[in-house]
Design a protein around this motif. Structure first.
Motif, mmCIF file in Angstrom:
data_model
loop_
_atom_site.group_PDB
_atom_site.id
_atom_site.type_symbol
_atom_site.label_atom_id
_atom_site.label_comp_id
_atom_site.label_asym_id
_atom_site.label_seq_id
_atom_site.Cartn_x
_atom_site.Cartn_y
_atom_site.Cartn_z
ATOM 1 N N GLN A 93 39.733 39.367 53.686
ATOM 2 C CA GLN A 93 38.346 39.775 53.566
ATOM 3 C C GLN A 93 37.482 39.080 54.604
ATOM 4 O O GLN A 93 36.726 39.705 55.318
ATOM 5 N N HIS A 94 37.637 37.756 54.667
ATOM 6 C CA HIS A 94 36.971 37.037 55.745
ATOM 7 C C HIS A 94 38.032 36.895 56.821
ATOM 8 O O HIS A 94 38.999 36.171 56.640
ATOM 9 N N ARG A 111 25.968 35.369 52.412
ATOM 10 C CA ARG A 111 25.478 34.363 51.463
ATOM 11 C C ARG A 111 26.291 33.092 51.571
ATOM 12 O O ARG A 111 25.755 32.003 51.479
ATOM 13 N N HIS A 112 27.607 33.218 51.822
ATOM 14 C CA HIS A 112 28.427 32.004 51.884
ATOM 15 C C HIS A 112 27.912 31.076 52.968
ATOM 16 O O HIS A 112 27.869 29.877 52.815
ATOM 17 N N ALA A 157 32.151 28.054 42.938
ATOM 18 C CA ALA A 157 33.172 28.532 42.013
ATOM 19 C C ALA A 157 32.806 29.869 41.392
ATOM 20 O O ALA A 157 33.587 30.432 40.644
ATOM 21 N N LEU A 158 31.620 30.376 41.730
ATOM 22 C CA LEU A 158 31.243 31.684 41.205
ATOM 23 C C LEU A 158 31.849 32.787 42.052
ATOM 24 O O LEU A 158 32.129 32.584 43.236
ATOM 25 N N SER A 159 32.048 33.949 41.474
ATOM 26 C CA SER A 159 32.512 35.065 42.283
ATOM 27 C C SER A 159 31.335 35.607 43.081
ATOM 28 O O SER A 159 30.182 35.365 42.741
ATOM 29 N N GLY A 160 31.663 36.362 44.110
ATOM 30 C CA GLY A 160 30.632 36.803 45.036
ATOM 31 C C GLY A 160 29.483 37.491 44.326
ATOM 32 O O GLY A 160 28.329 37.254 44.648
HETATM 33 N N1 LIG Z 1 36.778 26.710 44.943
HETATM 34 C C1 LIG Z 1 36.735 27.780 44.114
HETATM 35 N N2 LIG Z 1 36.723 27.599 42.771
HETATM 36 C C2 LIG Z 1 36.700 28.662 41.945
HETATM 37 N N3 LIG Z 1 36.708 29.938 42.344
HETATM 38 C C3 LIG Z 1 36.701 30.165 43.681
HETATM 39 C C4 LIG Z 1 36.734 29.124 44.628
HETATM 40 N N4 LIG Z 1 36.733 29.658 45.864
HETATM 41 C C5 LIG Z 1 36.723 30.979 45.691
HETATM 42 N N5 LIG Z 1 36.731 31.308 44.399
HETATM 43 C C6 LIG Z 1 36.787 32.648 43.850
HETATM 44 O O1 LIG Z 1 37.643 33.377 44.689
HETATM 45 C C7 LIG Z 1 37.193 34.699 44.736
HETATM 46 C C8 LIG Z 1 37.321 35.182 46.136
HETATM 47 O O2 LIG Z 1 36.409 34.450 46.893
HETATM 48 P P1 LIG Z 1 35.532 35.296 47.898
HETATM 49 O O3 LIG Z 1 34.996 34.421 48.950
HETATM 50 O O4 LIG Z 1 36.316 36.524 48.259
HETATM 51 O O5 LIG Z 1 34.324 35.713 46.958
HETATM 52 P P2 LIG Z 1 34.108 37.220 46.619
HETATM 53 O O6 LIG Z 1 33.981 37.314 45.168
HETATM 54 O O7 LIG Z 1 35.157 38.017 47.288
HETATM 55 O O8 LIG Z 1 32.695 37.533 47.250
HETATM 56 P P3 LIG Z 1 32.643 38.104 48.720
HETATM 57 O O9 LIG Z 1 33.236 39.475 48.563
HETATM 58 O O10 LIG Z 1 31.214 38.110 49.056
HETATM 59 O O11 LIG Z 1 33.491 37.198 49.540
HETATM 60 C C9 LIG Z 1 35.771 34.717 44.265
HETATM 61 O O12 LIG Z 1 35.777 35.519 43.073
HETATM 62 C C10 LIG Z 1 35.440 33.312 43.878
HETATM 63 O O13 LIG Z 1 34.918 33.276 42.560
#
Ligand SMILES: Nc1ncnc2c1ncn2[C@@H]1O[C@H](COP(=O)(O)OP(=O)(O)OP(=O)(O)O)[C@@H](O)[C@H]1O
Ligand SMILES: Nc1ncnc2c1ncn2[C@@H]1O[C@H](COP(=O)(O)OP(=O)(O)OP(=O)(O)O)[C@@H](O)[C@H]1O
Ligand SMILES: [Mg+2]
Ligand SMILES: [Mg+2]
Lengths: 295, 535, 308, 356
Positions: B97-98, B351-352, B411-414
């Protein structure tokens, strides 16, 4: 002028050569993404091993080998702490330096009775009077070795597959990992090599230059090498240049004392020069991973 | 209509995942998930944020170890000692994704990297280059092999990622949210390419939040929910709503309210704004008036100056010329803090990188720019009760899913991260809001909710500049849409005459007149013009 | 006057250098003395090494408090501490085994000192008479008073023996930086010096290496450093440091511990074997001149040069 | 550590929190390991391990005198630890605490020599000068970093070396006490020394500074901004924080504390700056900062390392084991701690983020 004066030239090469070895070590480590602050300690251990080996085995060259081996051990310790575990690279490095300072001077006392206090002179391993000997003439062996190894390092880093993998681990570990590069392994290997170089540099200082050992004999030269790498923007060529510049600085400092004035004032020159160099090098686009601590 | 692992003949499936379990500390990211992939199919993974999609594919790609279950490649259990290296060797490739490219390497180096071995120290670059060029030929990909990846656009980077997979001989291609970063035409082109892969017998897996894409191009869809596999279905046999139903436990999306009529006076004024980057001007004389209660959409292919415009408005990017007014007052010279005080709010696209401090608590992140104000601190001393109360309030009203406000933001999802950011920015009671990609990477429930909040705040008189690469979203929310191309606004449409095709053309830099003509000739021609202009 | 209850005498020796047993020069001499105390007089000795100057007083006091009979200082750098501590602990004997010219106001302070100027004179004479180039150099560690007096002695001694002699002086700046000592020496040689008179403490080996590489000769300090570099050590001006420790032991045994300075003059210094490095004639004149000075038949003016 | 630096402090009573007990256990294990190695070394040089152990403990805290000495020794360690830790919160590695300490001491010494005011005025003036000098020394690093992006790790290390040579130049040159038998400044006159004898006022001052720092980092907007800037500078900018100012403040405050450490050490304990007057407090301080992980923890860690130092000195003096042992003694526990601390399990529990 000064640079054309052979005595001065050899003087600055004597100073710069150990730095070149160590700096190459730092460069490799950092290119693989590990900040090698512990280099001062590794160099010190190499210096002691080089001194001891040369003294006991009766050959400066064998001393260098011992230095390399000791350095590899340090590299392994570093790899364990900063790659396998991994703990914060900067702080591990600093703690490592302190421990090495202790261990070396401790071992120095233990061995004082058995090892001769001065090591044999280091000369080209060729028979006197042969044409080869005449060719090599006054060329300082270690400087030649240092330059050769630097060239080899440069080639390895920028022209070969392992080099490409190593640098990718230093630039972006996630990218490297998803490209199938085993980042941990790459960094560990890099640290072993780095340790070897640092140890060799230390041995070059004792067995190759001053032919004796004393507590904390490196006196921050490992850090200077570190600075030289930043100064050289993580490129072997520029890094070597940085080492030479430091050599010039310190050689000038020694020389300037004879003009009178306080020696310590002159001894600030090389450090200030290095500082200026780091400043000039500017926004160093170094390996982005170096210094990061993530499992 | 259940399928997957239990199918007859599944034994020949190139890949089978059986009963995969994976936990991160307390979080059960995957719970007994089974899945089989076939030759020559496009397989979609759907699910809300945090459903486990990325995790499941990371497991298959050997980046994460599993707690239980088995990974079978061509019927052989390879679970033990499974690693990225092995996965690649087994013909599996993944685009994260990234993106994961080495920025200061060239395209060629990046693509060749996975094929390098310690055992073969020397590299025959000429030969590799030929092989790669041939590959580009075959699938009509056109990256400059010697360009450093840093300098490439998102679309180009994605091409490089795909080439990487093909070049290392992957037959199973995994793409994590590939379209969410692309402009519509680029996305369309990508899906087209994926179809060709399928026809050539590749197995393609895409993780996506775009239901329509999934329904249109995929052969099978697998839905995950909270780490469990819900079902695997054929698009032909189910409706969008059914799939949506599978994805969310709770009742589906929040209905989006109607746009309310904008007010009179100008909330955010932009006059002849010029911003330049490394000599060339990236924002080139943009003028725009956003009235109170008005939503002005900005369309454009990523990298045409939208983000620079946004940053210039916020004040964290030097402006060359032009003026910026908030509520009629000049703020061109003011700093970020001052502009925010004048009533500007800002939601960045990434946002990250720009909107959150992952290591700090959710509560802290909710007061990031207001911490200095009397509400949260007196004489520089933080009122922690107030901080917590504020957080609780927002968590409730924005329905943010989080154990406690003390939880670290990272630790939250995106989706939830985005809600936190929105809550923070809107609660500041702004008069103008600049928001980029508000729903990127969010599942549709979260996305719909965020959009609803945007319209709501517009209704309450906030002037909103909405930058998005999601045309649906733009047309849904905006009173009018301007299209940016090479830092200029090359066209504007009113809600009355929105038209995807026309906007698409403008995004490709084709002026409206030519667009008209192209339109009369019909879309295929138009798309041709487009592709020629795209790269 | 301290009374010594039970044998063996419990003594502590304070060094500022690290690893004195290995220091090639003054501190090594002192260390040998200490060994005599242990091996031949059965003293129970504790050695504190690498004690930083500002910590000297504390360390000494600490020993006195924990019931040591004798506390021994080994460097003129310790004089400050000596003066400070000895009045405070009358039960302990504080012995200074280095160059001093005044006693602390205490009955329990005892010093075994040398005529460092005279010592310098002998080195200067030897160097001047052995030099072919007509230029000699004195290389020292840190520019402390004792060292400056020593260098003044060298200058005067050299001139008295040979009026046309040029005497270079240089400091490496401290007692431990070997590379620095090495390069500083190399520079003196480069400026024409063919005999180096050295007193570089822990960095002595740097001096030796420079001398050896350049193929010139040097004169050792305090102990015979011939073994360190047979090729390049012409001789060493020996001061019999261990004998001072003998004397101390004797004084303690016989209870003659009243405050005094026992001064060892030129007559107690000797020139080590030259292993035939100089041709007979030169060596004879050299030894003869120095002998006359030791016997007081030849006087050398005492001038305080402010050497840098 | 990196994680620790951004966690916010636990809810409930610190002393009772599980993570505190765990970290205490980890710490204990490290010390045990070190002690084992120490005794082995002692045995290797033929000294009775028992003697080593007793002299070590005795020297560290065996008597009120020893305890006071340890407390005094902890001062420069704790302060330089803060000098590292506070900038570290913003992501700036200040390896230059040693140099800041040296310069600070020199500055204090200079004021004592130059100013002829009543002690009640000279003393604070000297301490201020020390802090100012420390802060001044880091300016090149911070400017070079923000202007030229030069790595502060190297620049601060270089400035350490420069500072040491400069101090040596001064004490062997202009500021030298001509009557002394080694390169040193004159002694600080009784009147201008920090009052309180062996438990000098500097100890209490340090205690105060630590407490304030602990509170400020956790409870004030200043600390909040430090975390934000350290955690994600870009987000801090977007949130309208004066990032550059926050960053400068943190670094300057840190370096000033480093300078103060030197001032206190010279006015309270050693009363003179001389060749080899200082120990590598600045580096030990970094270790303390790591072991501590917060100003409060730093205080504990500093006392521990100081105890090893004073105890080690006593051990060396009484048993004659090489002084080098002290460094081994200080370095090893930290390495062990780093290793254990970073073990996945331990890390998970210690870095679990709780509280606001
Ligand atoms: N250190 C962490 N502790 C707990 N959960 C994490 C951690 N790092 C990432 N995550 C979880 O992993 C998942 C994937 O991370 P990611 O960066 O893809 O976020 P995302 O939900 O995909 O949002 P985006 O699509 O904007 O990236 C997310 O749901 C996030 O909650
Ligand atoms: N590195 C990690 N550390 C801790 N927890 C994680 C990590 N990665 C993922 N998780 C957890 O696993 C869950 C599933 O994450 P995953 O990335 O698979 O979700 P996703 O379906 O990709 O979400 P999105 O659609 O936002 O990308 C997340 O809710 C997160 O809490
Ligand atoms: Mg994901
Ligand atoms: Mg996502």
């Amino acid at each position: 002028m000064l640079l054309l004066d052979p005595e001065f030239l050899f003087g600055l090469l004597r100073i710069a050569t150990p730095l070149m070895f160590v700096a190459m070590g730092v460069l490799i480590a950092e290119r693989s993404g590990v900040l090698f602050i512990g280099v001062e300690g590794a160099m010190l251990v190499g210096a002691f091993a080089g001194f001891l080996g040369a003294g006991l085995l009766g050959s400066a060259w064998l001393g260098l080998v011992c230095g390399v081996l000791a350095g590899v051990l340090c590299g392994a310790a570093m790899a364990l702490l900063t790659v396998s575990i991994p703990a914060n690279q900067v702080v591990v490095g600093l703690a490592f330096n302190i421990v090495c300072a202790g261990i070396t001077s401790f071992a120095f006392r233990l061995t004082a009775s058995v090892a001769p206090s001065r090591t044999p002179l280091l000369e080209w391993p060729v028979a006197e009077g042969t044409t080869l000997a005449r060719w090599l003439g006054h060329l300082p062996p270690l400087t030649v070795l240092a330059l050769a190894l630097s060239a080899a390092t440069a080639w390895m880093l920028f022209r070969t597959a392992p080099g490409l993998m190593l640098r990718s681990a230093g630039h972006n570990r996630h990218a490297a990992a998803s490209a199938g590069v085993n980042v941990g392994a790459v960094r560990s290997v890099a640290l072993l090599a780095a340790g070897a170089f640092a140890g060799l540099g230390g041995a070059a200082l004792t067995a190759g230059w001053i032919r004796s050992f004393s507590d904390d004999v490196t006196m921050g030269r490992g850090f200077i090498a570190l600075a030289a790498v930043y100064f050289g923007r993580w490129y072997p060529g520029w890094t070597i240049a940085a080492c030479v510049i430091f050599g010039i600085g310190e050689a000038m400092a020694f020389r300037a004392q004879s003009f009178g004035g306080n020696p310590h004032l002159y001894l600030m020159i090389p450090y200030l020069l290095t500082l200026a160099g780091v400043a000039l090098a500017g926004r160093a686009q170094g390996p982005q991973e170096a210094g990061r601590t993530e499992p | 209509m259940t399928m997957g692992g239990s199918l007859p003949g599944a034994g020949e499936d190139p890949v089978r995942l059986a009963g995969i379990c994976k936990a991160f500390g307390p979080i059960q990211a995957l719970n007994d998930v089974s899945l089989s992939l076939r030759r020559g199919e496009i397989h979609a993974l759907l699910g809300e944020n945090g459903a486990g999609k990325s995790t499941l594919m990371n497991v298959l790609f050997g980046m994460l170890s599993i707690d239980a279950g088995a990974i079978l490649v061509d019927g052989v259990d390879v679970s033990r000692g499974w690693s990225t290296r092995r996965a690649i060797a087994a013909g599996i490739g993944m685009v994260h994704q990234h993106f994961s490219l080495v920025g200061d390497y060239t395209v060629l180096q990046n693509v060749v990297l996975p094929t390098l071995r310690w055992s073969r120290p020397s590299v025959d670059w000429a030969a590799e280059r030929r092989r790669l060029a041939a590959l580009c030929q075959e699938y009509g990909l056109t990256p400059d092999l010697d360009a450093r990846v840093e300098g490439l656009s998102v679309g180009e980077r994605q091409q490089v990622e795909i080439l990487k997979m093909l070049f290392q001989g992957s037959r199973i291609l995994i793409l994590d949210e590939p379209t969410s970063v692309l402009a519509p035409q680029q996305a369309e082109a990508l899906l087209e390419t994926l179809r060709r892969f399928r026809d050539d017998g590749y197995t393609v897996v895409i993780i996506t939040h775009n239901l329509d894409d999934a329904m249109r191009v995929c052969d099978r869809i697998t839905v995950l929910r909270q780490g469990c596999k819900i079902d695997t279905v054929r698009p032909s046999e189910v409706s969008v709503d059914e799939v949506a139903g599978l994805m969310v436990a709770h009742s589906g999306a929040v209905p989006v309210r109607a746009r309310s009529a904008p007010g009179r006076d100008v909330a955010l004024g932009i006059r002849e704004l010029r911003v330049s980057e490394g000599g060339r001007s990236v924002v080139d004389g943009v003028s725009l008036d956003i009235r109170r209660g008005e939503v002005v959409g900005v369309a454009g292919v990523a990298g045409n100056g939208q983000s620079e415009l946004a940053e210039a408005l916020l004040g964290c990017r030097r402006i060359e010329a032009g003026r910026i007014l908030i509520g009629g007052e000049e703020v061109s010279a003011a700093g970020v803090a001052e502009r925010r005080r004048r009533g500007l709010a800002f939601v960045p696209e990434d946002r990250h990188a720009m909107a959150m401090v992952g290591g700090m608590s959710v509560a802290a992140n909710m007061a990031l720019q207001t911490i200095g104000e009397p509400a949260f601190s007196r004489f520089g001393v933080i009122d922690r009760a107030a901080l917590a109360g504020n957080a609780q309030k927002h968590i409730r009203e924005f329905g943010i899913r989080v154990h406690s406000p003390a939880m670290p933001m990272g630790a939250l999802s995106g989706g939830n991260q985005q809600k936190v950011v929105m809550a923070r920015e809107l609660s500041a009671g702004p008069s103008a809001l600049v928001v980029s990609e508000p729903s990127r990477g969010l599942d549709f429930a979260a996305g719909a909710y965020v959009r609803d909040r945007i319209l709501e705040s517009a209704g309450s008189g906030v002037g909103i500049l909405l930058i998005s690469s999601d045309l649906e979203e733009l047309m849904l929310l905006s009173h009018r849409i301007v299209v940016m191309y090479h830092g200029r606004i090359i066209g504007e449409l009113d809600a009355s005459d929105y038209d995807v095709n026309r906007i698409g053309l403008m995004m490709a830099g084709i002026d409206p007149q030519r667009a008209e003509r192209a339109e009369r000739q019909g879309t295929p021609a138009a798309r041709a013009v487009l592709e020629e202009q795209a790269c | 006057r301290p009374a010594f209850s039970a044998k063996p005498v419990k003594a502590a020796v304070i060094f500022s250098v690290a690893n004195p047993g290995n220091a090639a020069g003054w501190d090594e001499g002192s260390y040998r003395g200490v060994r005599k105390l242990i091996d031949e007089h059965g003293w129970d000795v504790t050695v504190a090494e690498a004690v930083p100057f500002p910590r000297l007083a504390d360390t000494a006091a600490n020993y006195a408090e924990s019931g040591y009979d004798v506390v021994i200082f080994t460097s003129s750098g310790h004089i400050g501490a000596w003066n400070e501590v000895s009045p405070k602990y009358p039960k302990t004997l504080f012995a200074m085994m280095s160059v001093v010219n005044a006693l602390p106001k205490a009955a329990n302070a005892l010093a075994f000192s040398i005529d460092i100027y005279g010592y310098g004179v002998m080195g200067g004479m030897a160097a001047a008479l052995a030099s072919k180039s007509g230029t000699i150099a004195a290389v020292g560690g840190a520019p402390v008073p004792g060292l400056i007096t020593w260098m003044s002695g060298i200058i005067e001694g050299a001139k008295s023996a040979r009026s046309d002699i040029e005497v270079l002086t240089a400091f490496s700046g401290d007692w431990s930086n070997v590379p620095r000592a090495r390069e500083v020496t190399a520079m003196q040689i480069e400026r024409g010096a063919d005999i180096i008179v050295m007193n570089a403490g822990g960095s002595t080996r740097g001096v030796l290496d420079a001398v050896e590489t350049a193929g010139v000769q040097c004169i050792g300090y305090a102990t015979d450093v011939y073994a360190e570099s047979e090729k390049s050590v012409l001789t060493s001006v020996l001061m019999n440091i261990p004998s001072w420790y003998e004397a101390l032991a004797l004084a303690v045994d016989e209870g003659r511990t009243e405050a005094r300075i026992e001064n060892y003059g030129p007559d107690t210094f000797t020139l080590a074997d030259m292993h035939g490095k100089l041709d007979g004639a030169v060596e004879t004149t050299l030894r003869d001149t120095i002998g006359r000075y030791q016997r007081g038949e030849l006087t050398v003016a005492v001038v305080a040069h402010d050497v840098k | 550590m990196v994680h620790a630096s951004v966690t916010t402090e636990p809810r409930g009573h610190v002393l009772l929190s599980a993570r505190f007990l765990l970290s205490a256990a980890v710490m204990g294990a490290c010390l045990a390991l070190t002690l084992a190695i120490l005794l082995a070394l002692a045995w290797a040089v033929g000294v009775s391990p028992w003697m080593v152990l007793t002299t070590l403990l005795d020297g560290a805290a065996g008597s009120s005198v020893a305890a006071a000495a340890t407390a005094a020794e902890a001062v420069p360690i704790a302060l330089t630890a803060l000098a590292f830790y506070i900038p570290y919160r913003t992501g700036f590695f200040n390896i230059g605490a040693q140099g800041q300490l040296e310069i600070g001491a020199l500055a204090a010494m200079f004021v004592v020599g130059a100013v002829s005011a009543p002690p009640a005025l000279t003393l604070p003036l000297a301490l201020l000068a020390a802090a100012a000098a420390g802060g001044l020394l880091i300016v090149p690093s911070v400017l070079l970093k923000s202007w030229r992006g030069a790595s502060e790790v190297t620049t601060t290390i270089m400035l350490n070396l420069v500072a040491v040579e400069f101090v040596m130049a001064m004490v062997s040159g202009p500021m030298r006490d001509v009557d002394a038998f080694y390169s040193t400044t004159v002694q600080v006159p009784e009147a201008v020394r920090l009052p309180g004898g062996s438990l000098h006022a500097g100890i209490w001052l340090t205690l105060a500074i630590v407490v304030v720092a602990h509170w400020a980092l956790k409870r004030t907007v200043f600390g909040f901004r430090l975390d934000a800037v350290g955690g994600n500078p870009l987000a801090a900018v977007v949130a309208g924080m004066p990032v550059r100012r926050v960053y400068f403040q943190a670094v300057l405050v840190g370096a000033a504390i480093g300078g103060l450490a030197g001032g206190i050490q010279v006015l309270g304990v050693l009363h003179q700056v001389a060749e080899g007057w200082s120990k590598p407090w600045g580096f030990t301080g970094i270790l303390a900062a790591l072991l501590g992980g917060s100003p409060g923890g730093i205080l504990v860690a500093s006392l521990l390392l100081a105890g090893l130092e004073t105890g080690g000195r006593n051990m060396q003096a009484m048993t004659g084991v090489p002084a080098a042992m002290v460094y081994v003694l200080q370095g090893l526990p930290v390495l062990f701690f780093l290793a254990l601390r970073a073990m996945p399990l331990v890390r998970f529990h210690l870095d679990r983020k709780e509280g606001l």
